[in-house]
Structure formats: structure tokens, C-alpha cells
Write a protein that holds these residues in place. Structure first.
Motif, mmCIF file in Angstrom:
data_model
loop_
_atom_site.group_PDB
_atom_site.id
_atom_site.type_symbol
_atom_site.label_atom_id
_atom_site.label_comp_id
_atom_site.label_asym_id
_atom_site.label_seq_id
_atom_site.Cartn_x
_atom_site.Cartn_y
_atom_site.Cartn_z
ATOM 1 N N THR A 17 0.908 -1.343 0.108
ATOM 2 C CA THR A 17 0.050 0.011 0.013
ATOM 3 C C THR A 17 0.986 1.208 0.095
ATOM 4 N N SER A 18 1.928 1.038 0.615
ATOM 5 C CA SER A 18 3.060 2.473 0.616
ATOM 6 C C SER A 18 3.363 2.543 -0.801
ATOM 7 N N GLU A 19 3.537 1.937 -1.790
ATOM 8 C CA GLU A 19 3.985 2.050 -2.797
ATOM 9 C C GLU A 19 2.644 2.201 -4.096
ATOM 10 N N ILE A 20 1.758 1.592 -3.823
ATOM 11 C CA ILE A 20 0.653 1.683 -4.954
ATOM 12 C C ILE A 20 -0.780 2.076 -4.255
ATOM 13 N N GLY A 21 -0.855 2.365 -3.037
ATOM 14 C CA GLY A 21 -1.916 2.342 -2.381
ATOM 15 C C GLY A 21 -2.722 3.853 -3.012
ATOM 16 N N ASP A 22 -2.276 4.934 -2.557
ATOM 17 C CA ASP A 22 -2.765 6.194 -3.129
ATOM 18 C C ASP A 22 -2.615 6.271 -4.507
ATOM 19 N N PRO A 23 -1.592 6.061 -5.297
ATOM 20 C CA PRO A 23 -1.879 6.135 -6.756
ATOM 21 C C PRO A 23 -3.081 5.223 -7.509
ATOM 22 N N PHE A 24 -3.529 4.134 -6.711
ATOM 23 C CA PHE A 24 -4.302 3.235 -7.186
ATOM 24 C C PHE A 24 -5.765 4.126 -7.539
ATOM 25 N N THR A 25 -6.134 4.975 -6.559
ATOM 26 C CA THR A 25 -7.217 5.929 -6.408
ATOM 27 C C THR A 25 -7.027 7.271 -7.312
ATOM 28 N N LEU A 26 -5.830 7.714 -7.194
ATOM 29 C CA LEU A 26 -5.482 8.893 -7.814
ATOM 30 C C LEU A 26 -5.338 8.886 -9.341
ATOM 31 N N HIS A 27 -4.995 7.777 -9.955
ATOM 32 C CA HIS A 27 -4.743 7.502 -11.352
ATOM 33 C C HIS A 27 -5.756 8.061 -12.300
ATOM 34 N N ILE A 76 -7.071 7.168 -14.894
ATOM 35 C CA ILE A 76 -8.037 6.479 -15.883
ATOM 36 C C ILE A 76 -9.219 5.788 -15.191
ATOM 37 N N PRO A 77 -9.245 5.301 -13.927
ATOM 38 C CA PRO A 77 -10.341 4.660 -13.508
ATOM 39 C C PRO A 77 -11.773 5.646 -13.253
ATOM 40 N N SER A 78 -12.757 5.285 -13.674
ATOM 41 C CA SER A 78 -13.984 6.033 -13.229
ATOM 42 C C SER A 78 -14.562 5.646 -11.891
ATOM 43 N N LEU A 79 -14.268 4.740 -11.258
ATOM 44 C CA LEU A 79 -15.055 4.305 -10.091
ATOM 45 C C LEU A 79 -13.924 3.299 -9.361
ATOM 46 N N ILE A 80 -13.714 3.774 -8.107
ATOM 47 C CA ILE A 80 -13.042 2.785 -7.284
ATOM 48 C C ILE A 80 -14.024 2.040 -6.363
ATOM 49 N N SER A 81 -14.051 0.796 -6.179
ATOM 50 C CA SER A 81 -14.818 -0.234 -5.432
ATOM 51 C C SER A 81 -13.821 -1.010 -4.363
ATOM 52 N N PHE A 82 -14.028 -0.333 -3.046
ATOM 53 C CA PHE A 82 -13.394 -0.744 -1.997
ATOM 54 C C PHE A 82 -14.150 -1.394 -0.939
ATOM 55 N N THR A 83 -13.575 -2.363 -0.423
ATOM 56 C CA THR A 83 -14.128 -3.184 0.686
ATOM 57 C C THR A 83 -13.077 -3.298 1.700
ATOM 58 N N GLY A 84 -13.385 -2.825 3.014
ATOM 59 C CA GLY A 84 -12.499 -2.787 3.987
ATOM 60 C C GLY A 84 -12.784 -1.874 5.293
ATOM 61 N N SER A 85 -11.788 -1.371 5.929
ATOM 62 C CA SER A 85 -12.107 -0.436 7.160
ATOM 63 C C SER A 85 -12.776 0.785 6.671
ATOM 64 N N THR A 86 -13.404 1.471 7.768
ATOM 65 C CA THR A 86 -14.087 2.716 7.679
ATOM 66 C C THR A 86 -12.854 3.857 7.413
ATOM 67 N N GLY A 87 -11.601 3.674 8.227
ATOM 68 C CA GLY A 87 -10.796 4.575 8.028
ATOM 69 C C GLY A 87 -10.194 4.662 6.794
ATOM 70 N N ARG A 129 -10.174 7.481 3.419
ATOM 71 C CA ARG A 129 -9.021 7.926 2.710
ATOM 72 C C ARG A 129 -9.096 7.980 1.206
ATOM 73 N N ILE A 130 -9.801 6.746 0.752
ATOM 74 C CA ILE A 130 -10.126 6.538 -0.761
ATOM 75 C C ILE A 130 -11.041 7.695 -1.076
ATOM 76 N N GLY A 131 -12.281 7.715 -0.355
ATOM 77 C CA GLY A 131 -13.151 8.829 -0.758
ATOM 78 C C GLY A 131 -12.623 10.145 -0.698
ATOM 79 N N GLN A 132 -11.577 10.431 -0.240
ATOM 80 C CA GLN A 132 -10.982 11.934 -0.060
ATOM 81 C C GLN A 132 -10.125 12.041 -1.532
ATOM 82 N N LEU A 133 -9.492 10.830 -1.581
ATOM 83 C CA LEU A 133 -8.557 10.837 -2.584
ATOM 84 C C LEU A 133 -9.354 10.805 -3.909
#
Length: 501
Positions: free
Chosen positions: A215-225, A227-238, A242-246
């Protein structure tokens, strides 16, 4: 698995642009069995350049895929269904040894994966548009439903194959490309195994990509990239926050589908049938060691039934076997990793210090944690307020229906819930009073189907998975109007020439 089907091998890298290759990070991730500690795979991890290549491959392949006839996309999904049937035992074995699933839980997960694939096979023929009424003569109003483009999927380790595929399968069937980042604890069942299945099913290269990296390497870039129109995430609220903000900060604002934490109340009203409630409570808490977002996290039992419920509950929990998840008699397997185990031990210690009485428990054996049961836990006790995500069951005595409803809603979460009563109309009214995405009457809260609107309220997420709901989440509506005859516009806009003022 048929005798002619050779097992999948070579889970040691990334699946990008239709090729199996090592990641470029220069580091290796070790995938281990949480029960035995055995190394399952050593994976050359991805860096941001690998992620960029994956997104670009998905974008390039998506246009032709979306242009196929619905029957052609359906055929690929149905081929995947058949492969899953043929490889049933192989898939179940991977779920047991990589995620610590017991045999029963692994079989359930296979059923869910198989079912969502079969459901998704119908989606290409369900992308319907609409002709809309319009109060203008000679003009037509239409709504078209189209794929979003590329969808990024970030999935967890607890139901790794299903919680990846409930996004991947529908996204592909609806004409999208996909890039998935599975959890670091479950890279094979969360991504690479699905890539093997779809490769065998004939999915066009590049359409589905799996990137495995820290995650330290590709975590934030995964959402900030971009190309994707939508990010589907399942996991912790915290992490979901973060993903919603990004997603809002990205150069291209994107949609999100977030299925986050839960704190499911299991409510036993004063007229409940304990013959039904107690077995459901045991399953609802201890399935997969309680490592499920929908698990019954706290038991709110009317005072008139409290002592009998506790007696029966403890008696049944004492009979649960924990140990090697390959053993069909075992119902509680290992905690996924040492970090999670330490968190459970801290929760147990905090519960006792806050005044709860421990009726069952025991020290861990490796990553095996025996089931723990607490009573006399006030509602502000940490094991009641927090999502423990482990084999820990707090039982709280409540005084009447209104007290039960107040405490059921006294949480920032609102994912799943359950209520038990012999009077189904009473239970229905109570269920509708709970602020949650899902409530199950006279049943445990760990429920999901490929056709239901799965999702939460409050801090438990945004969006819905399943059936018509996931079709809407993973497509966009494009409004198009067409004028079939000359328009009569207001005269100031139709005068010839022009004047300067």
C-alpha cells in the motif's frame, strides 16, 4: 475438479495486459498459510509503473469489449461459471490454505463466487435504456445505459475471492475493464486465481489486470490515477474515508462504492424462540472466526430471556472445535495474521478492565484463538462499541423493545443487523427502526445474495452491490435528445443578422 483439469500454477507475479510477469518494485512478498506458516508463494511485487501499465491496458481493451454483442460477453461469463464448477475443489483448497477458511466457510465462499458469476452472465442483456416523456412536439428524449470505462477494485482478506469478484464479475459483464489490488494477505484468492479462471474462459487480454504491491507504494496512486472512473473498496472505515477523499482530489473526480466496517446488533426480543435464536447467534458470531463485516458483533438480549440465552449460547460455543481448517470437524480456524491477533488480545484485555465478565476464553495457540464470551458488558465497553472482527462475543442485557432499539442504533455503523421475535410483524416494525442497510428477521446477520441490495448506512459505506443495484453503480446514464422536426425558437434568437451595442 475433473481429472483432466491440471491445477493452476505459477502464482509468483503480476497479471498485466494479458501477461504473467514479475513486478518491478525489486522486492518480494511472501504469501503464507495462516495456520501452518507454510509459504504458498513468493511474489515479485508491483510498483507505480506496473499500476500505470495495468490501467492503460484495461482502458485500451475496454472499448472493443464494450462494443461486443451482449451474447458474446455472456458467453465468457458462462465459460467462467463452468470452469469454477470444474475447479471447485481446487478453489476451496486455496481458500482454506490462504485465508484460513474452515472447510464449511470455503464451500460457502465458492458458492457465493459461483452464484455472482452466474448472475453477472445475465447483465449484458439487462443494460436497458429508456424512452422518456417530453413535452415538446417533434422531439424525443432517451436515456442510454453505458459502461463506466475502467473500474479499480481494492479487496480485503476475509472473503477474498468473493469480495473481489462481486465487483470484478459485474464490472466485466457490463462492459468495463478492471484492475484489482487484492489484500496483501490473500493475493491469490483475491486476484490471481480469478485471473487464471478468466484467462481460461477466453476473456480478451488486458481487460482484467491484477497488481500486487505494498500500500505504501501503490495505495494512493491506485485511486489517484486518471483512468479509473470508479473505485470499489471493501475494508475498514478509516481506509474507506481516505479513498473517498482521494477520489475527490484526483485530477479526474471519480465515483466510489465503499463497503466498510460494521457493528451488527443481534437483538433477541422478549418473545423470541431461543431454539432458533441461539444457533443463529453462534453461527452469526463465529463463522470464519468472526472475521466478517456482517458478523453479529454484539448481542442485545431482553432481560427476561438473558440468563437462559447465555446458558444455551455458552453450551453451544463450548462444543465448537478450533484447529486445522482442513479438518471438516473444525468450525474455528486461524486468525489471518499476527497483527489481527494482537488486536484481539488487546480487545479482550480492555473488555475485562471495563468490567465485563469472561465466561469462555483461553490463550492463543499460534494464530488460533479460542472463542471468547463476555457478559455484564455495558454498552460503552470497547468490545461492544468497536468492531472486534474476531471470535469475541459480548452479551448485553436490555430492558424492553425501546431499550433494545436505542442500543441497536447507538453506533456510528449501520451495515447488517438481526432481530428475533415470534411475532414477525413486530419484528418487521423493529427492523425498519434500525438505521442499517440490512436487517434479517429470525436469522443471523451474515447474509448476502447475488440479487439483493447489499450495503450499509452511516459509517458503513456508500453504494449497493448485487442485482439491479450493481448494474446502476457500474454503469452511467447518458441522456440524449433528438429533434425530428424543425423547432420554433423564441423570435429574439431567430432574427437574421445582428446588432452591436
Amino acid at each position: 475438479m475433473t481429472t483432466a483439469t491440471a491445477p493452476y500454477i505459477d502464482f509468483d507475479g503480476q497479471y498485466i495486459a494479458g501477461a504473467w510477469r514479475p513486478g518491478r518494485l525489486g522486492r518480494t512478498g511472501v504469501d503464507t498459510d495462516p495456520y501452518s506458516g507454510t509459504t504458498l508463494a513468493e511474489i515479485a511485487l508491483a510498483n507505480e509503473a506496473d499500476l500505470d501499465e495495468a490501467y492503460r491496458a484495461a482502458e485500451s481493451a475496454q472499448h472493443d469489449w464494450a462494443a461486443l454483442l451482449p451474447a458474446e460477453r455472456t458467453a465468457v461469463m458462462l465459460a467462467a461459471v463452468t470452469i469454477m464448477q470444474d475447479r471447485r475443489e481446487e478453489i476451496i483448497d486455496w481458500l482454506i490454505k490462504e485465508s484460513g477458511s474452515t472447510r464449511g466457510k470455503a464451500e460457502l465462499e465458492w458458492q457465493l463466487v459461483h452464484a455472482i458469476t452466474a448472475e453477472a452472465a445475465s447483465f449484458p442483456n439487462r443494460m436497458t435504456g429508456m424512452i422518456l416523456p417530453i413535452d415538446e412536439p417533434g422531439k424525443e428524449s432517451r436515456s442510454y445505459r453505458q459502461p463506466l470505462g475502467v473500474i479499480g477494485v481494492i479487496s480485503p482478506w476475509n472473503f477474498p475471492m468473493y469480495l473481489s469478484h462481486r465487483s470484478i464479475g459485474p464490472a466485466l459483464a457490463l462492459g468495463n475493464g478492471v484492475v484489482v489490488k487484492p489484500a496483501e494477505d490473500t493475493p491469490i484468492t483475491g486476484g490471481l486465481l480469478l485471473a487464471k479462471i478468466f484467462e481460461e474462459a477466453g476473456l480478451p487480454p488486458g481487460l482484467f489486470n491484477v497488481v500486487i504491491g505494498p500500500t505504501s507504494e501503490i495505495g494512493d496512486p491506485f485511486t489517484l490515477h486518471d483512468i479509473p472512473s470508479l473505485i470499489s473498496f471493501t475494508g475498514s472505515t478509516g481506509v474507506g474515508r481516505r479513498i473517498g477523499q482521494l477520489a475527490m482530489q484526483a485530477p479526474r473526480i471519480k465515483r466510489v462504492a465503499l463497503e466498510l466496517g460494521g457493528n451488527a446488533p443481534f437483538v433477541v426480543l422478549d418473545d423470541a424462540d431461543l431454539d432458533d435464536a441461539v444457533p443463529a447467534a453462534v453461527l452469526g458470531r463465529f463463522l470464519h472466526q468472526g472475521q466478517i463485516c456482517m458478523s453479529a458483533n454484539r448481542f442485545l438480549v431482553d432481560a427476561s430471556l438473558h440468563d437462559e440465552f447465555v446458558e444455551r449460547f455458552v453450551a453451544q460455543v463450548e462444543e465448537l472445535e478450533y484447529g486445522d481448517p482442513h479438518d471438516e470437524q473444525v468450525t474455528i480456524g486461524p486468525i489471518i495474521n499476527q497483527k489481527q491477533l494482537r488486536a484481539h488480545l488487546a480487545n479482550i484485555d480492555a473488555a475485562t478492565k471495563a468490567g465485563a465478565t469472561q465466561l469462555l476464553g483461553g490463550a492463543p495457540d499460534g494464530q488460533l484463538l479460542p472463542p471468547h464470551v463476555f457478559v455484564n458488558a455495558r454498552h460503552d465497553n470497547p468490545i461492544v462499541q468497536n468492531e472486534t472482527f474476531g471470535p469475541i462475543a459480548p452479551i448485553v442485557s436490555v430492558h424492553g423493545e425501546q431499550d433494545a432499539l436505542r442500543l441497536a442504533n447507538a453506533t456510528p455503523f449501520g451495515l447488517s443487523s438481526a432481530v428475533f421475535s415470534r411475532d414477525e410483524e413486530r419484528a418487521r416494525r423493529f427492523a425498519l427502526g434500525i438505521r442499517a442497510g440490512m436487517t434479517h428477521i429470525n436469522d443471523h446477520p451474515v447474509a448476502d445474495t447475488p440479487t439483493g441490495p447489499f450495503g450499509g448506512e452511516k459509517n458503513s459505506g456508500i453504494g449497493r452491490f448485487g442485482g439491479e443495484w450493481i448494474i446502476r453503480e457500474f454503469t452511467r446514464e447518458h441522456w440524449v435528445t433528438a429533434r425530428h422536426q424543425s423547432a420554433s425558437y423564441p423570435s429574439p434568437y431567430t432574427r437574421g443578422g445582428g446588432t452591436r451595442t
